[in-house]
Design a protein around this motif. Structure first.
Motif, short mmCIF file in Angstrom:
data_model
loop_
_atom_site.label_atom_id
_atom_site.label_comp_id
_atom_site.label_asym_id
_atom_site.label_seq_id
_atom_site.Cartn_x
_atom_site.Cartn_y
_atom_site.Cartn_z
N LEU A 77 0.83 -1.20 0.00
CA LEU A 77 0.00 0.00 0.00
C LEU A 77 0.86 1.25 0.00
N THR A 78 1.97 1.22 0.74
CA THR A 78 2.87 2.38 0.79
C THR A 78 3.42 2.70 -0.59
N LYS A 79 3.80 1.66 -1.34
CA LYS A 79 4.33 1.88 -2.69
C LYS A 79 3.27 2.45 -3.61
N LEU A 80 2.04 1.92 -3.52
CA LEU A 80 0.96 2.40 -4.38
C LEU A 80 0.64 3.86 -4.09
N LEU A 81 0.50 4.20 -2.81
CA LEU A 81 0.17 5.58 -2.44
C LEU A 81 1.29 6.54 -2.79
N GLY A 82 2.52 6.01 -2.83
CA GLY A 82 3.67 6.86 -3.13
C GLY A 82 3.90 7.11 -4.61
N ARG A 83 3.14 6.43 -5.48
CA ARG A 83 3.35 6.60 -6.92
C ARG A 83 3.04 8.03 -7.37
N ASP A 84 1.97 8.58 -6.84
CA ASP A 84 1.62 9.97 -7.19
C ASP A 84 0.51 10.44 -6.25
N GLU A 103 -14.02 24.50 -14.87
CA GLU A 103 -12.70 24.03 -15.28
C GLU A 103 -11.92 23.64 -14.04
N TYR A 104 -11.03 22.65 -14.20
CA TYR A 104 -10.28 22.14 -13.06
C TYR A 104 -8.78 22.29 -13.31
N GLN A 105 -8.08 22.66 -12.24
CA GLN A 105 -6.62 22.67 -12.28
C GLN A 105 -6.14 21.34 -11.70
N VAL A 106 -5.47 20.55 -12.50
CA VAL A 106 -5.01 19.22 -12.11
C VAL A 106 -3.50 19.27 -11.92
N THR A 107 -3.05 19.00 -10.70
CA THR A 107 -1.62 19.11 -10.37
C THR A 107 -1.09 17.76 -9.93
N SER A 108 -0.10 17.25 -10.67
CA SER A 108 0.53 15.97 -10.36
C SER A 108 1.82 16.21 -9.58
N GLN A 109 1.92 15.57 -8.42
CA GLN A 109 3.14 15.67 -7.62
C GLN A 109 4.29 14.96 -8.32
N ARG A 110 3.98 13.86 -9.00
CA ARG A 110 5.01 13.08 -9.67
C ARG A 110 5.63 13.84 -10.85
N PHE A 111 4.77 14.41 -11.70
CA PHE A 111 5.26 15.10 -12.89
C PHE A 111 5.56 16.57 -12.64
N LYS A 112 5.17 17.05 -11.44
CA LYS A 112 5.45 18.44 -11.05
C LYS A 112 4.95 19.43 -12.11
N LEU A 190 -2.09 13.95 -17.81
CA LEU A 190 -1.54 14.71 -16.68
C LEU A 190 -0.52 15.76 -17.09
N THR A 191 0.00 15.68 -18.30
CA THR A 191 1.11 16.58 -18.66
C THR A 191 0.87 17.43 -19.91
N PHE A 192 -0.05 17.02 -20.80
CA PHE A 192 -0.20 17.74 -22.07
C PHE A 192 -0.84 19.10 -21.82
N ASN A 193 -0.17 20.16 -22.30
CA ASN A 193 -0.63 21.53 -22.06
C ASN A 193 -1.17 22.18 -23.33
N GLY A 194 -1.40 21.39 -24.37
CA GLY A 194 -1.88 21.94 -25.63
C GLY A 194 -3.35 22.31 -25.58
N SER A 195 -3.85 22.75 -26.70
CA SER A 195 -5.23 23.25 -26.76
C SER A 195 -6.27 22.14 -26.87
N ASP A 196 -5.92 20.98 -27.41
CA ASP A 196 -6.91 19.92 -27.64
C ASP A 196 -6.39 18.60 -27.08
N VAL A 197 -6.55 18.40 -25.78
CA VAL A 197 -6.06 17.19 -25.13
C VAL A 197 -6.85 15.97 -25.58
N GLN A 198 -8.12 16.14 -25.93
CA GLN A 198 -8.95 15.00 -26.33
C GLN A 198 -8.43 14.35 -27.61
N THR A 199 -8.05 15.17 -28.58
CA THR A 199 -7.48 14.63 -29.82
C THR A 199 -6.15 13.94 -29.54
#
Length: 472
Positions: A77-84, A103-112, A190-199
């Motif tokens: 469990l510690t490893k899983l919770l520590g992934r991100d 709109e939501y601001q999504v912040t990943s600790q892993r990818f910073k 989690l990381t793409f900052n472009g205009s059309d993430v769905q495509t």
């Protein structure tokens, strides 16, 4: 064995000196002498050297790496919770051409990194994850809209906040899943900052396809399954159902307690406001009461108590928020995981298993048609077409059988993940106890500070005694 007894290895390994002594004792044994540390004391210049023979013979003795069972999920469990750890915050509403959207601001600790996503982005990501990992636990998304007829400004705010919490649980479960965490779909989301993430997400899926096509073990899954896999699947499913029911009831009780703390905060605040209203009443006392009454001084004292009751209300509200954030949310996280396992079981039965059975039935019909065609001669073209269709159906059945075994293989791994998550129970209980300890301590401090301020209300002139700090 006698030589090993004479060599110092108390710390679990041999020191350089111990190694030399051991080799020297081997040399003495090779000379026909009884290996003893006392004989080494006579060695003034150097220890005797053993005969090691040809080093090539040692090749057969080298340690072979152990083959891990690919069916076993080696995680904690510690490893899983520590992934991100991913935070989601709602940002101010923006008006589209016709409708407002959140709109939501999504912040990943892993990818910073922080990216901005709408609900529709989550929806497309979820849909593609289900296609890519049809045989894995993909958590469900919260609903997009509220039910019609229950929309008010307050209920809308509560719905938006509840959806934000649910989306946070969803993305954290996905990001911590050992088979999802390194997938290109998740990294893109989690990381793409472009205009059309769905495509971008759809393009990434087209390049990969579903897990059956990319997993090197997919076609060999049957070899790793235990003989009683179906029995294990049935018993595990029933066990998870029981656990899910119990945790569902725990969550409901925890929600009730959190709501009760918030209701207590409201009651304390209103109680203080009524005291303030009573204390600020400036109506003059009648002549008959003014000579003997101390109401004027009491009224001023009562007015000041509203501040303390406001502080008590604040502490009670904080207690309710702690219970909601630290206890209810953890219970909801685990419930989301359990529900995703139940959904996976249904997909297995209604999906690949059902399709396999239908394919077998279709194959049986085609075989009967072929037998009929051989008995009653028909055109050569139609017979050849039927033979071609039968071959295609046989290939399809073979693929479905492989997918069925791979589905069972994944199910076996996913149930292990559920049990890896089960120790979260101790996290939940710890959070519950800590929230109660902190809440009662903070409330107790305010109540204790309030008690001395009541002394002016119980003076000798009132004919009343001050109540004791604790019951007798």
């Amino acid at each position: 064995m006698k030589i090993a007894d004479h060599v110092e290895n108390s710390e679990g390994f041999l020191s350089k000196l111990s190694l030399y002594k051991g080799l020297a004792l081997i040399a003495l044994a090779q000379q026909g002498k009884q290996p003893s540390p006392k004989l080494l004391e006579n060695c003034i210049q150097e220890f005797p050297k053993p005969q090691l023979g040809d080093p090539k013979h040692l090749q057969s003795l080298k340690m072979q790496p152990t083959q891990e069972d690919p069916l076993i999920v080696s995680q904690t469990l510690t490893k899983l919770l520590g992934r991100d750890t991913i935070q989601i915050e709602s940002i101010p509403e923006k008006k589209g051409l016709f409708l407002k959207h959140v709109e939501y601001q999504v912040t990943s600790q892993r990818f910073k990194i922080s990216v901005y996503r709408r609900y529709s982005d989550f929806d497309v990501f979820h849909e593609l994850m289900l296609q890519r990992f049809a045989y894995r636990m993909v958590p469900a998304l919260p609903p997009k809209r509220m039910l019609k007829g229950v929309l008010t400004s307050t209920s809308e705010q509560e719905f938006i906040e509840g959806r934000r919490r649910a989306l946070t649980r969803f993305i954290n479960l996905v990001a911590r899943h050992p088979f999802f965490s390194e997938d290109e779909l998740l990294k893109t989301f989690l990381t793409f900052n472009g205009s059309d993430v769905q495509t971008k997400l759809r393009d990434a899926y087209k390049k990969m396809g579903d897990e059956f096509l990319t997993c090197r073990l997919a076609t060999q899954a049957k070899e790793y399954l235990p003989a009683d896999i179906q029995a294990q699947f049935s018993s595990s499913r029933q066990l998870i159902r029981n656990i899910h029911n119990s945790f569902h009831k725990l969550r409901d009780r925890a929600e009730t307690m959190a709501a009760r703390s918030k209701e207590n905060a409201t009651d304390l605040l209103m109680f203080g406001k009524e005291l303030s209203t009573l204390g600020t009443d400036s109506a003059p006392l009648p002549p008959l009461a003014s000579s003997q009454s101390t109401w004027g001084s009491l009224r001023q004292s009562i007015k000041g108590l509203s501040v303390e009751f406001g502080l008590l209300a604040d502490k009670a509200m904080q207690q309710g928020k702690r219970e909601e954030d630290d206890v209810v949310e953890k219970l909801n996280l685990f419930l989301d995981l359990l529900q995703s396992y139940k959904d996976l079981c249904e997909r297995h039965e209604k999906g690949v298993l059902h399709e396999h059975q239908r394919a077998l039935q279709k194959y049986s019909v085609m075989k009967r048609q072929m037998m009929s065609a051989t008995v009653q001669p028909k055109e050569q073209v139609s017979v050849e077409q039927l033979e071609s269709r039968i071959v295609q159906q046989e290939n399809a059945i073979q693929t479905m059988e492989l997918r069925n075994y791979f589905s069972l293989f994944c199910l076996h791994q996913e149930i292990q993940l559920v049990f890896i998550y089960l120790p979260i129970t101790s996290h939940i209980l710890g959070a519950f106890v800590n929230s109660q300890v902190q809440g009662h301590r903070e409330m107790g401090e305010v109540w204790s500070a309030l008690h001395p301020k009541l002394s002016c209300l119980f003076g000798a002139s009132n004919g009343l005694q001050s109540p004791p700090l604790s019951p007798k």
